[in-house]
Design a protein around this motif. Structure first.
Motif, PDB file in Angstrom:
ATOM      1  N   ARG A  36       6.381  43.431 -29.933  1.00  0.00           N
ATOM      2  CA  ARG A  36       5.054  43.988 -30.216  1.00  0.00           C
ATOM      3  C   ARG A  36       3.978  43.212 -29.474  1.00  0.00           C
ATOM      4  NH1 ARG A  36       0.357  41.805 -33.198  1.00  0.00           N
ATOM      5  NH2 ARG A  36      -0.876  43.623 -33.772  1.00  0.00           N
ATOM      6  N   PHE A  37       4.079  41.866 -29.481  1.00  0.00           N
ATOM      7  CA  PHE A  37       3.099  41.056 -28.760  1.00  0.00           C
ATOM      8  C   PHE A  37       3.216  41.265 -27.249  1.00  0.00           C
ATOM      9  CE2 PHE A  37       3.065  38.125 -32.605  1.00  0.00           C
ATOM     10  CZ  PHE A  37       1.773  38.474 -32.966  1.00  0.00           C
ATOM     11  N   ALA A  38       4.449  41.437 -26.750  1.00  0.00           N
ATOM     12  CA  ALA A  38       4.634  41.644 -25.318  1.00  0.00           C
ATOM     13  C   ALA A  38       4.004  42.959 -24.865  1.00  0.00           C
ATOM     14  CB  ALA A  38       6.125  41.631 -24.977  1.00  0.00           C
ATOM     15  N   ILE A  39       4.088  43.980 -25.685  1.00  0.00           N
ATOM     16  CA  ILE A  39       3.473  45.268 -25.341  1.00  0.00           C
ATOM     17  C   ILE A  39       1.964  45.098 -25.161  1.00  0.00           C
ATOM     18  CG2 ILE A  39       2.956  47.582 -26.232  1.00  0.00           C
ATOM     19  CD1 ILE A  39       5.751  47.506 -27.538  1.00  0.00           C
ATOM     20  N   GLY A  40       1.373  44.205 -25.956  1.00  0.00           N
ATOM     21  CA  GLY A  40      -0.057  43.929 -25.840  1.00  0.00           C
ATOM     22  C   GLY A  40      -0.398  42.869 -24.816  1.00  0.00           C
ATOM     23  N   GLY A  41       0.598  42.355 -24.094  1.00  0.00           N
ATOM     24  CA  GLY A  41       0.345  41.338 -23.079  1.00  0.00           C
ATOM     25  C   GLY A  41       0.056  39.956 -23.640  1.00  0.00           C
ATOM     26  N   GLU A  42       0.382  39.716 -24.906  1.00  0.00           N
ATOM     27  CA  GLU A  42       0.165  38.407 -25.532  1.00  0.00           C
ATOM     28  C   GLU A  42       1.439  37.585 -25.362  1.00  0.00           C
ATOM     29  OE1 GLU A  42      -2.206  38.619 -29.346  1.00  0.00           O
ATOM     30  OE2 GLU A  42      -1.588  40.716 -29.212  1.00  0.00           O
ATOM     31  N   TRP A  43       1.611  37.005 -24.177  1.00  0.00           N
ATOM     32  CA  TRP A  43       2.888  36.395 -23.821  1.00  0.00           C
ATOM     33  C   TRP A  43       3.201  35.153 -24.636  1.00  0.00           C
ATOM     34  CZ3 TRP A  43       4.918  40.230 -21.679  1.00  0.00           C
ATOM     35  CH2 TRP A  43       4.224  41.040 -20.785  1.00  0.00           C
ATOM     36  N   GLU A  44       2.203  34.327 -24.912  1.00  0.00           N
ATOM     37  CA  GLU A  44       2.459  33.115 -25.682  1.00  0.00           C
ATOM     38  C   GLU A  44       2.920  33.457 -27.099  1.00  0.00           C
ATOM     39  OE1 GLU A  44      -0.552  30.172 -25.590  1.00  0.00           O
ATOM     40  OE2 GLU A  44      -0.762  30.181 -23.413  1.00  0.00           O
ATOM     41  N   ARG A  45       2.284  34.444 -27.714  1.00  0.00           N
ATOM     42  CA  ARG A  45       2.698  34.858 -29.058  1.00  0.00           C
ATOM     43  C   ARG A  45       4.077  35.510 -29.025  1.00  0.00           C
ATOM     44  NH1 ARG A  45      -2.548  37.314 -32.310  1.00  0.00           N
ATOM     45  NH2 ARG A  45      -3.797  35.388 -32.287  1.00  0.00           N
ATOM     46  N   ALA A  46       4.364  36.228 -27.957  1.00  0.00           N
ATOM     47  CA  ALA A  46       5.676  36.861 -27.834  1.00  0.00           C
ATOM     48  C   ALA A  46       6.775  35.806 -27.783  1.00  0.00           C
ATOM     49  CB  ALA A  46       5.727  37.740 -26.590  1.00  0.00           C
ATOM     50  N   LEU A  47       6.575  34.789 -26.943  1.00  0.00           N
ATOM     51  CA  LEU A  47       7.562  33.716 -26.864  1.00  0.00           C
ATOM     52  C   LEU A  47       7.630  32.922 -28.164  1.00  0.00           C
ATOM     53  CD1 LEU A  47       7.105  32.265 -23.259  1.00  0.00           C
ATOM     54  CD2 LEU A  47       8.685  34.004 -24.072  1.00  0.00           C
ATOM     55  N   GLY A  48       6.470  32.690 -28.778  1.00  0.00           N
ATOM     56  CA  GLY A  48       6.450  31.969 -30.048  1.00  0.00           C
ATOM     57  C   GLY A  48       7.238  32.682 -31.122  1.00  0.00           C
ATOM     58  N   SER A  49       7.185  34.005 -31.142  1.00  0.00           N
ATOM     59  CA  SER A  49       7.929  34.771 -32.136  1.00  0.00           C
ATOM     60  C   SER A  49       9.432  34.609 -31.942  1.00  0.00           C
ATOM     61  CB  SER A  49       7.552  36.255 -32.043  1.00  0.00           C
ATOM     62  OG  SER A  49       6.188  36.449 -32.359  1.00  0.00           O
ATOM     63  N   ILE A  50       9.881  34.627 -30.690  1.00  0.00           N
ATOM     64  CA  ILE A  50      11.314  34.457 -30.422  1.00  0.00           C
ATOM     65  C   ILE A  50      11.755  33.043 -30.778  1.00  0.00           C
ATOM     66  CG2 ILE A  50      13.112  34.597 -28.675  1.00  0.00           C
ATOM     67  CD1 ILE A  50      11.867  37.279 -29.379  1.00  0.00           C
ATOM     68  N   ILE A  51      10.908  32.062 -30.517  1.00  0.00           N
ATOM     69  CA  ILE A  51      11.249  30.674 -30.863  1.00  0.00           C
ATOM     70  C   ILE A  51      11.392  30.517 -32.373  1.00  0.00           C
ATOM     71  CG2 ILE A  51      10.387  28.302 -30.843  1.00  0.00           C
ATOM     72  CD1 ILE A  51       9.047  29.041 -28.127  1.00  0.00           C
ATOM     73  N   ILE A  52      10.474  31.112 -33.132  1.00  0.00           N
ATOM     74  CA  ILE A  52      10.578  31.050 -34.594  1.00  0.00           C
ATOM     75  C   ILE A  52      11.845  31.748 -35.060  1.00  0.00           C
ATOM     76  CG2 ILE A  52       9.512  31.802 -36.757  1.00  0.00           C
ATOM     77  CD1 ILE A  52       6.793  31.453 -35.400  1.00  0.00           C
TER      78      ILE A  52
END
Length: 258
Positions: A36-52
């Motif tokens: 969902r974050f990647a679709i919005g271009g929020e790359w740091e949040r996208a990676l953070g979600s996968i790390i969590i």
């Protein structure tokens, strides 16, 4: 016997198994949130979600063993969660970040990661009840695990976020890297199983110190830290292959002696 089975089916999942299964489901949710974050271009949040999601995936099995809540349902749920959180989601994130700019073939490289992750977990489930598991019995894994595959897949993104250099988002660099990580997941290479590592009693305080410093580094400089961790993990693979070869030689010598 049939009455016992009916009673067991009525009882369903034991209460002590709910907590680890809930943690697994939470990891799945974070994996999907990364998309969902990647679709919005929020790359740091996208990676953070996968790390969590990876952190939660690392503790759900330990919680299950602690509570004696290990079930076949939990094992199946864990594999399904891993396919989505560390196979499908990272593939979509990488595609939206870079591979979509590789006409025709970019999607194929994304698919390769997702499919290889699914194949790895299918192989794991097929062997879960096998008596002969040479790698596992020696304290090794077969190929890199799904969370490790997702972490390695994002290495170009770590470097891009850390340095700001657009070179690391180039498709000619990202595509072959994705292919290599996909191969490592389904390979038969022996890799270290971190759960099998048992530090000697004399260095346990040092291990705690390293973990604490690593946690601080992840907070203060996450992308630089993750870059170093990913590179160090890659560097352990030749040592794990050599270590397993040594175990095989010792086993062969013991069999010859017997």
């Amino acid at each position: 016997m049939s009455d016992i089975r009916r009673d067991s089916a009525r009882r369903g999942i034991p209460l002590r198994a709910l907590v680890p299964n809930a943690v697994t489901a939470l990891a799945l949710c974070f994996g999907l949130t990364g998309m969902r974050f990647a679709i919005g271009g929020e790359w740091e949040r996208a990676l953070g979600s996968i790390i969590i999601a990876a952190v939660l995936d690392g503790i759900d099995g330990r919680i299950a063993r602690l509570l004696k809540g290990e079930t076949r349902f939990g094992a199946e749920l864990d594999s399904l969660s891993d396919v989505i959180a560390f196979g499908v989601s990272p593939a979509i994130i990488l595609y939206l970040w870079s591979l979509q700019h590789l006409p025709q073939f970019g999607w194929i490289f994304s698919l390769a990661h997702a499919v290889c992750c699914a194949l790895r977990l299918a192989r794991f489930n097929a062997n879960i009840d096998a008596v002969e598991q040479p790698h596992k019995s020696a304290g090794f894994l077969t190929g890199i695990p799904a969370p490790g595959g997702a972490a390695l897949l994002f290495l170009p993104m770590y470097l891009w976020l850390w340095t700001g250099n657009a070179l690391f988002s180039e498709t000619w660099l990202v595509a072959p890297w994705a292919a290599l990580v996909a191969f490592l997941m389904i390979s038969s290479l022996a890799t270290y199983s971190w759960s099998a590592l048992k530090p000697r009693r004399g260095i346990r305080l040092e291990v705690i110190l390293v973990v604490a410093l690593l946690g601080g580094a992840l907070i203060s400089a996450p992308w630089a830290t993750l870059t170093v961790v990913a590179i160090l993990y890659l560097a352990t693979i030749p040592f794990s292959i050599r270590g397993y070869a040594r175990v095989r030689r010792l086993r062969a010598a013991q069999q010859d002696a017997a």
